[in-house]
Each structure stands twice: as structure tokens, then as C-alpha cells.
Design an enzyme around this catalytic site. Structure first.
Site, PDB file in Angstrom:
ATOM      1  N   ASP A  35       2.893 -33.039  -0.922  1.00  0.00           N
ATOM      2  CA  ASP A  35       3.631 -32.415   0.193  1.00  0.00           C
ATOM      3  C   ASP A  35       2.986 -32.563   1.585  1.00  0.00           C
ATOM      4  O   ASP A  35       2.897 -31.577   2.340  1.00  0.00           O
ATOM      5  CB  ASP A  35       3.846 -30.911  -0.095  1.00  0.00           C
ATOM      6  CG  ASP A  35       4.738 -30.676  -1.313  1.00  0.00           C
ATOM      7  OD1 ASP A  35       5.174 -31.649  -1.934  1.00  0.00           O
ATOM      8  OD2 ASP A  35       4.987 -29.492  -1.650  1.00  0.00           O
ATOM      9  N   LYS A  92      11.089 -32.551  -5.055  1.00  0.00           N
ATOM     10  CA  LYS A  92      11.136 -31.315  -5.853  1.00  0.00           C
ATOM     11  C   LYS A  92      11.689 -30.171  -5.012  1.00  0.00           C
ATOM     12  O   LYS A  92      11.616 -30.217  -3.785  1.00  0.00           O
ATOM     13  CB  LYS A  92       9.742 -30.983  -6.400  1.00  0.00           C
ATOM     14  CG  LYS A  92       8.702 -30.842  -5.299  1.00  0.00           C
ATOM     15  CD  LYS A  92       7.334 -30.616  -5.882  1.00  0.00           C
ATOM     16  CE  LYS A  92       6.338 -30.351  -4.784  1.00  0.00           C
ATOM     17  NZ  LYS A  92       6.642 -29.160  -3.981  1.00  0.00           N
ATOM     18  N   CYS A 148       1.332 -25.711  -4.192  1.00  0.00           N
ATOM     19  CA  CYS A 148       1.792 -26.937  -4.859  1.00  0.00           C
ATOM     20  C   CYS A 148       0.663 -27.775  -5.439  1.00  0.00           C
ATOM     21  O   CYS A 148       0.828 -28.385  -6.501  1.00  0.00           O
ATOM     22  CB  CYS A 148       2.680 -27.729  -3.928  1.00  0.00           C
ATOM     23  SG  CYS A 148       4.247 -26.838  -3.629  1.00  0.00           S
TER      24      CYS A 148
HETATM   25  C1  VGL Z   1       4.794 -25.214  -0.838  1.00  0.00           C
HETATM   26  C2  VGL Z   1       5.519 -23.088  -0.442  1.00  0.00           C
HETATM   27  C3  VGL Z   1       6.832 -23.489  -0.508  1.00  0.00           C
HETATM   28  C4  VGL Z   1       3.627 -26.140  -1.006  1.00  0.00           C
HETATM   29  C5  VGL Z   1       6.107 -25.636  -0.921  1.00  0.00           C
HETATM   30  O1  VGL Z   1       3.791 -27.360  -0.778  1.00  0.00           O
HETATM   31  O2  VGL Z   1       2.538 -25.657  -1.343  1.00  0.00           O
HETATM   32  N1  VGL Z   1       4.523 -23.929  -0.614  1.00  0.00           N
HETATM   33  N2  VGL Z   1       7.119 -24.772  -0.750  1.00  0.00           N
END
Ligand code: VGL
Ligand code: ZN
Length: 200
Positions: free
Chosen positions: A11, A109, A154
Site C-alpha cells: 500500500d 484489496k 496492512c
Molecule cells: C490500511 C487502514 C485502512 C493500511 C488500509 O494500508 O494499513 N489501513 N486501509
């Protein structure tokens, strides 16, 4: 011979970097280190948080909820977040300085409105697979190195699932940054240690 190790970059998107909708402190500053890691691996896999509008993990969907509060979902407790990583938006794009072009796979995702997905392997119901475990097995990869955002969500959930599905996992901690909500950083670090995740 192909290496049996893959780098999993979690991410590294604008919304998780400074100025983004769910900015993680220190997110931008790890980009150069992540780029260095990417350059050193034959197999690079990226994840991309990829939410539809009105996603059930968004606090904006609930009249009486604010970001970072929690809610009970059919699959268990869920933290509510500011709207982030909307499909196709600049916030969901990879950081512009991320050198991601050698990546062989991008796992998206969180695209089902009713389930959030922190892990690269399974959605938050801990049942719905993303397909990553099968992909890795077919490619003969059994060893993962993880970096990216966020360390305590994540990255941690992905590393824990990697262990659960029988992969070895190492987190390059200096190439991560944490949200650290209510002690989540220490808690998830301990959970990873207990699951046999190694740290670099
Ligand atoms: C994430 C919160 C919501 C992450 C993704 O990448 O850690 N955290 N969506
Ligand atoms: Zn998300």
C-alpha cells in the site's frame, strides 16, 4: 534459477503518505528505501488498497461515528477510517516517486463494499482469499520480505497471514511506518514475533 523469495510492497499509495486522506506519519520518507529494496529483488509484488465509494470501513457511512472509532461488523471488530484510496483516484495511485514498474503482480484489496481487507492474502472476514497464496505457490516462492504501509495494519496482517499459509516472512521495519492507534504498533509487533515473523 528463479529466486524463491519475493518482496511484498504494501500500500505505498498517496493517501497513506503525507498530505493524503489517511496519512501515516513517515510514509513519504520511506519511499527511497522501498525503491532500494525493489531494485534488489527478482520478484516484486505490490498491494493497492482499492475501495469503492461508500465502503463499509469509512466512518462517513455512519451517522454517529468518527474516523478511528470502531464498529462491530458481521466478521468482527472493524476500525473506521476517513474515506481513502477510492478506486481510480490520485489518492489510490502509487506514490509518484515509487519505482514500481518492475513489479510482476499488483494485488488490489478492499474492493468489496461490505468487507475491508488489510491482509494481502485474505479479507478481514479471514475467509475470502485474494489469490496471493496460490500465486506464490505456483511460482515456487516460499519466502517473503515485506515493507510499506502501514506497519501495524496492512503490513502486520499480511505478515501474519504469510506465516499462517506456511511462508517465511521478514519485515524490513525501517521501510515501514505505523498508524499506532491505541498501542497497535507494539501489539502487532508482538503478535508478529509470536507468529515467527522476523525483523530486519
Ligand atoms: C490500511 C487502514 C485502512 C493500511 C488500509 O494500508 O494499513 N489501513 N486501509
Ligand atoms: Zn483501506
Amino acid at each position: 534459477m528463479d529466486s524463491k523469495t519475493a518482496l511484498l510492497v504494501i500500500d505505498m499509495q498517496n493517501d497513506f503518505c503525507e498530505g493524503g486522506a489517511l496519512a501515516v506519519e513517515g510514509g513519504t520518507s520511506i519511499v527511497p528505501l522501498v525503491n532500494k529494496l525493489i531494485a534488489g529483488y527478482d520478484h516484486v509484488i505490490l498491494t493497492q488498497d482499492w475501495h469503492p465509494q461508500g465502503h463499509s470501513s469509512f466512518a462517513s457511512q455512519y451517522e454517529d461515528k468518527a474516523p478511528f472509532e470502531t464498529i462491530e461488523m458481521p466478521y468482527g471488530e472493524q476500525v473506521l477510517w476517513p474515506d481513502h484510496c477510492l478506486q481510480g483516484t490520485d489518492g489510490a495511485a502509487f506514490h509518484r516517486e515509487l519505482e514500481w514498474t518492475t513489479a510482476q503482480l499488483v494485488i488490489r484489496k478492499g474492493f468489496r463494499r461490505e468487507i475491508d481487507s488489510y491482509s494481502a492474502f485474505r479479507e478481514n472476514d479471514r475467509e475470502t482469499p485474494t489469490g496471493l497464496a496460490g500465486y506464490l505457490r505456483e511460482r515456487g516462492i516460499d519466502d517473503l520480505v515485506l515493507c510499506g504501509l502501514a506497519f501495524d495494519y496492512c503490513v502486520a496482517w499480511s505478515a501474519l497471514d504469510a506465516r499462517r499459509f506456511g511462508f517465511s516472512a521478514r519485515v524490513v521495519e525501517e521501510a515501514t511506518a505505523a498508524i499506532d492507534l491505541d498501542g497497535s504498533k507494539a501489539k502487532m509487533r508482538l503478535a508478529m514475533e509470536e507468529a515467527g515473523v522476523r525483523f530486519a
